[in-house]
Design a protein around this motif. Sequence first.
Motif, PDB file in Angstrom:
ATOM      1  N   ALA A   1       0.504   0.701  -7.131  1.00  0.00           N
ATOM      2  CA  ALA A   1       1.276  -0.420  -7.673  1.00  0.00           C
ATOM      3  C   ALA A   1       1.730  -0.159  -9.099  1.00  0.00           C
ATOM      4  O   ALA A   1       2.835  -0.554  -9.497  1.00  0.00           O
ATOM      5  CB  ALA A   1       0.440  -1.704  -7.613  1.00  0.00           C
ATOM      6  N   ARG A   2       0.902   0.495  -9.888  1.00  0.00           N
ATOM      7  CA  ARG A   2       1.261   0.796 -11.269  1.00  0.00           C
ATOM      8  C   ARG A   2       2.497   1.692 -11.319  1.00  0.00           C
ATOM      9  O   ARG A   2       3.429   1.465 -12.109  1.00  0.00           O
ATOM     10  CB  ARG A   2       0.066   1.478 -11.954  1.00  0.00           C
ATOM     11  N   CYS A   3       2.538   2.695 -10.437  1.00  0.00           N
ATOM     12  CA  CYS A   3       3.693   3.591 -10.399  1.00  0.00           C
ATOM     13  C   CYS A   3       4.941   2.875  -9.881  1.00  0.00           C
ATOM     14  O   CYS A   3       6.057   3.194 -10.304  1.00  0.00           O
ATOM     15  CB  CYS A   3       3.389   4.799  -9.524  1.00  0.00           C
ATOM     16  N   ILE A   4       4.750   1.932  -8.967  1.00  0.00           N
ATOM     17  CA  ILE A   4       5.903   1.161  -8.507  1.00  0.00           C
ATOM     18  C   ILE A   4       6.522   0.401  -9.678  1.00  0.00           C
ATOM     19  O   ILE A   4       7.753   0.373  -9.843  1.00  0.00           O
ATOM     20  CB  ILE A   4       5.497   0.208  -7.369  1.00  0.00           C
TER      21      ILE A   4
ATOM     22  N   TRP B   1      12.878   2.545  -2.623  1.00  0.00           N
ATOM     23  CA  TRP B   1      11.991   2.157  -1.521  1.00  0.00           C
ATOM     24  C   TRP B   1      10.561   2.520  -1.908  1.00  0.00           C
ATOM     25  O   TRP B   1      10.334   3.559  -2.541  1.00  0.00           O
ATOM     26  CB  TRP B   1      12.379   2.895  -0.234  1.00  0.00           C
ATOM     27  N   PHE B   2       9.609   1.680  -1.484  1.00  0.00           N
ATOM     28  CA  PHE B   2       8.238   1.881  -1.957  1.00  0.00           C
ATOM     29  C   PHE B   2       7.224   1.717  -0.831  1.00  0.00           C
ATOM     30  O   PHE B   2       7.185   0.692  -0.144  1.00  0.00           O
ATOM     31  CB  PHE B   2       7.929   0.892  -3.086  1.00  0.00           C
ATOM     32  N   TRP B   3       6.392   2.765  -0.694  1.00  0.00           N
ATOM     33  CA  TRP B   3       5.251   2.759   0.221  1.00  0.00           C
ATOM     34  C   TRP B   3       4.016   2.789  -0.674  1.00  0.00           C
ATOM     35  O   TRP B   3       3.745   3.768  -1.340  1.00  0.00           O
ATOM     36  CB  TRP B   3       5.333   3.964   1.147  1.00  0.00           C
TER      37      TRP B   3
ATOM     38  N   ASP C   1      -0.592  -6.606  -2.129  1.00  0.00           N
ATOM     39  CA  ASP C   1       0.781  -6.232  -1.780  1.00  0.00           C
ATOM     40  C   ASP C   1       1.689  -6.352  -2.996  1.00  0.00           C
ATOM     41  O   ASP C   1       1.843  -7.445  -3.568  1.00  0.00           O
ATOM     42  CB  ASP C   1       1.324  -7.136  -0.670  1.00  0.00           C
ATOM     43  N   HIS C   2       2.297  -5.260  -3.380  1.00  0.00           N
ATOM     44  CA  HIS C   2       3.259  -5.316  -4.483  1.00  0.00           C
ATOM     45  C   HIS C   2       4.527  -5.996  -3.980  1.00  0.00           C
ATOM     46  O   HIS C   2       4.991  -5.709  -2.872  1.00  0.00           O
ATOM     47  CB  HIS C   2       3.578  -3.908  -4.973  1.00  0.00           C
ATOM     48  N   PRO C   3       5.127  -6.892  -4.750  1.00  0.00           N
ATOM     49  CA  PRO C   3       6.300  -7.620  -4.260  1.00  0.00           C
ATOM     50  C   PRO C   3       7.495  -6.734  -3.935  1.00  0.00           C
ATOM     51  O   PRO C   3       8.369  -7.141  -3.152  1.00  0.00           O
ATOM     52  CB  PRO C   3       6.625  -8.602  -5.390  1.00  0.00           C
ATOM     53  N   ALA C   4       7.543  -5.536  -4.495  1.00  0.00           N
ATOM     54  CA  ALA C   4       8.662  -4.640  -4.214  1.00  0.00           C
ATOM     55  C   ALA C   4       8.355  -3.647  -3.098  1.00  0.00           C
ATOM     56  O   ALA C   4       9.248  -2.903  -2.674  1.00  0.00           O
ATOM     57  CB  ALA C   4       9.059  -3.879  -5.476  1.00  0.00           C
ATOM     58  N   ALA C   5       7.107  -3.619  -2.618  1.00  0.00           N
ATOM     59  CA  ALA C   5       6.725  -2.628  -1.610  1.00  0.00           C
ATOM     60  C   ALA C   5       7.313  -2.974  -0.249  1.00  0.00           C
ATOM     61  O   ALA C   5       7.391  -4.139   0.139  1.00  0.00           O
ATOM     62  CB  ALA C   5       5.210  -2.527  -1.517  1.00  0.00           C
TER      63      ALA C   5
ATOM     64  N   GLN D   1       8.384  -5.718   4.709  1.00  0.00           N
ATOM     65  CA  GLN D   1       9.767  -6.176   4.757  1.00  0.00           C
ATOM     66  C   GLN D   1      10.358  -5.829   6.109  1.00  0.00           C
ATOM     67  O   GLN D   1       9.886  -4.913   6.791  1.00  0.00           O
ATOM     68  CB  GLN D   1      10.584  -5.541   3.622  1.00  0.00           C
ATOM     69  N   ASP D   2      11.396  -6.556   6.485  1.00  0.00           N
ATOM     70  CA  ASP D   2      12.010  -6.321   7.790  1.00  0.00           C
ATOM     71  C   ASP D   2      12.567  -4.906   7.886  1.00  0.00           C
ATOM     72  O   ASP D   2      12.426  -4.235   8.908  1.00  0.00           O
ATOM     73  CB  ASP D   2      13.111  -7.353   8.034  1.00  0.00           C
ATOM     74  N   ASP D   3      13.212  -4.451   6.844  1.00  0.00           N
ATOM     75  CA  ASP D   3      13.702  -3.080   6.778  1.00  0.00           C
ATOM     76  C   ASP D   3      12.787  -2.316   5.835  1.00  0.00           C
ATOM     77  O   ASP D   3      12.781  -2.545   4.626  1.00  0.00           O
ATOM     78  CB  ASP D   3      15.147  -3.048   6.277  1.00  0.00           C
ATOM     79  N   TYR D   4      12.008  -1.439   6.390  1.00  0.00           N
ATOM     80  CA  TYR D   4      11.052  -0.656   5.608  1.00  0.00           C
ATOM     81  C   TYR D   4      11.390   0.831   5.665  1.00  0.00           C
ATOM     82  O   TYR D   4      10.595   1.671   5.252  1.00  0.00           O
ATOM     83  CB  TYR D   4       9.625  -0.907   6.105  1.00  0.00           C
ATOM     84  N   GLY D   5      12.585   1.127   6.179  1.00  0.00           N
ATOM     85  CA  GLY D   5      13.027   2.511   6.247  1.00  0.00           C
ATOM     86  C   GLY D   5      13.011   3.108   7.630  1.00  0.00           C
ATOM     87  O   GLY D   5      13.246   4.315   7.787  1.00  0.00           O
TER      88      GLY D   5
END
Length: 213
Positions: A140-143, A154-156, A169-173, A197-201
């Motif tokens: 999360a820190r790196c995100i 995009w973030f995993w 859960d990070h809000p941007a993940a 998220q619905d689209d996660y890649g």
Amino acid sequence: MVELIDFSAALIAPQAIRDAGYGGVIGYFSESRADADFGAKPLPRDYCDRLRALGLQIVTNYQYGKGDTSDWKGGYDAGVYHATIALDNHFAAGGPGYRPLYAPVDSNPTLAEWNSQIGPFLIGWASVVGLEWTGMYANARCIDWALEDGVATWFWQHNWSGDPAINGDHPAAHIHQVRIDTDRVDGIGVDVNTTLQDDYGQWSKATAPPPSD
């Protein structure tokens, strides 16, 4: 929410993945290190075709080095080098265009390491795949740092942070790795991830962008 597994030791029968209740895989599209001989790096075309035939989702991920040989330690030039391999293997396996490729930040780096190595690594990665398709596997820190610097889209998320307080859960993940090395499918060790998220890649969401004016 869909649960996905990631694994590298060996290919797992697609039917076994489906029977275990998982919705798909986060696949490795790096080569296997000579000292590791991973059986599921990179995922081959026929295997990906079998996954998709059963309706299982595929997300493209990359990791070659580890620890002292982590891919990001090579900075910008390593980002270019590894992203080129990732993209080649992605397309060779039948991966579509306009999908993210997740780059590895598989550690708990310092801010100095971020600024001197990881940020440049991601810029190099984006120079190959495009910033809009640059994903990152990180804590999360790196995100937060990536969002501040604008070097990934995009973030995993993983939980190697040294601070359980930031492991929610990070809000941007888009995806969160929630269990490591505790689950098995068809006798093979797997990590378990939840989609946020619905689209996660996933490959199935690929659509060409609208033409530019």
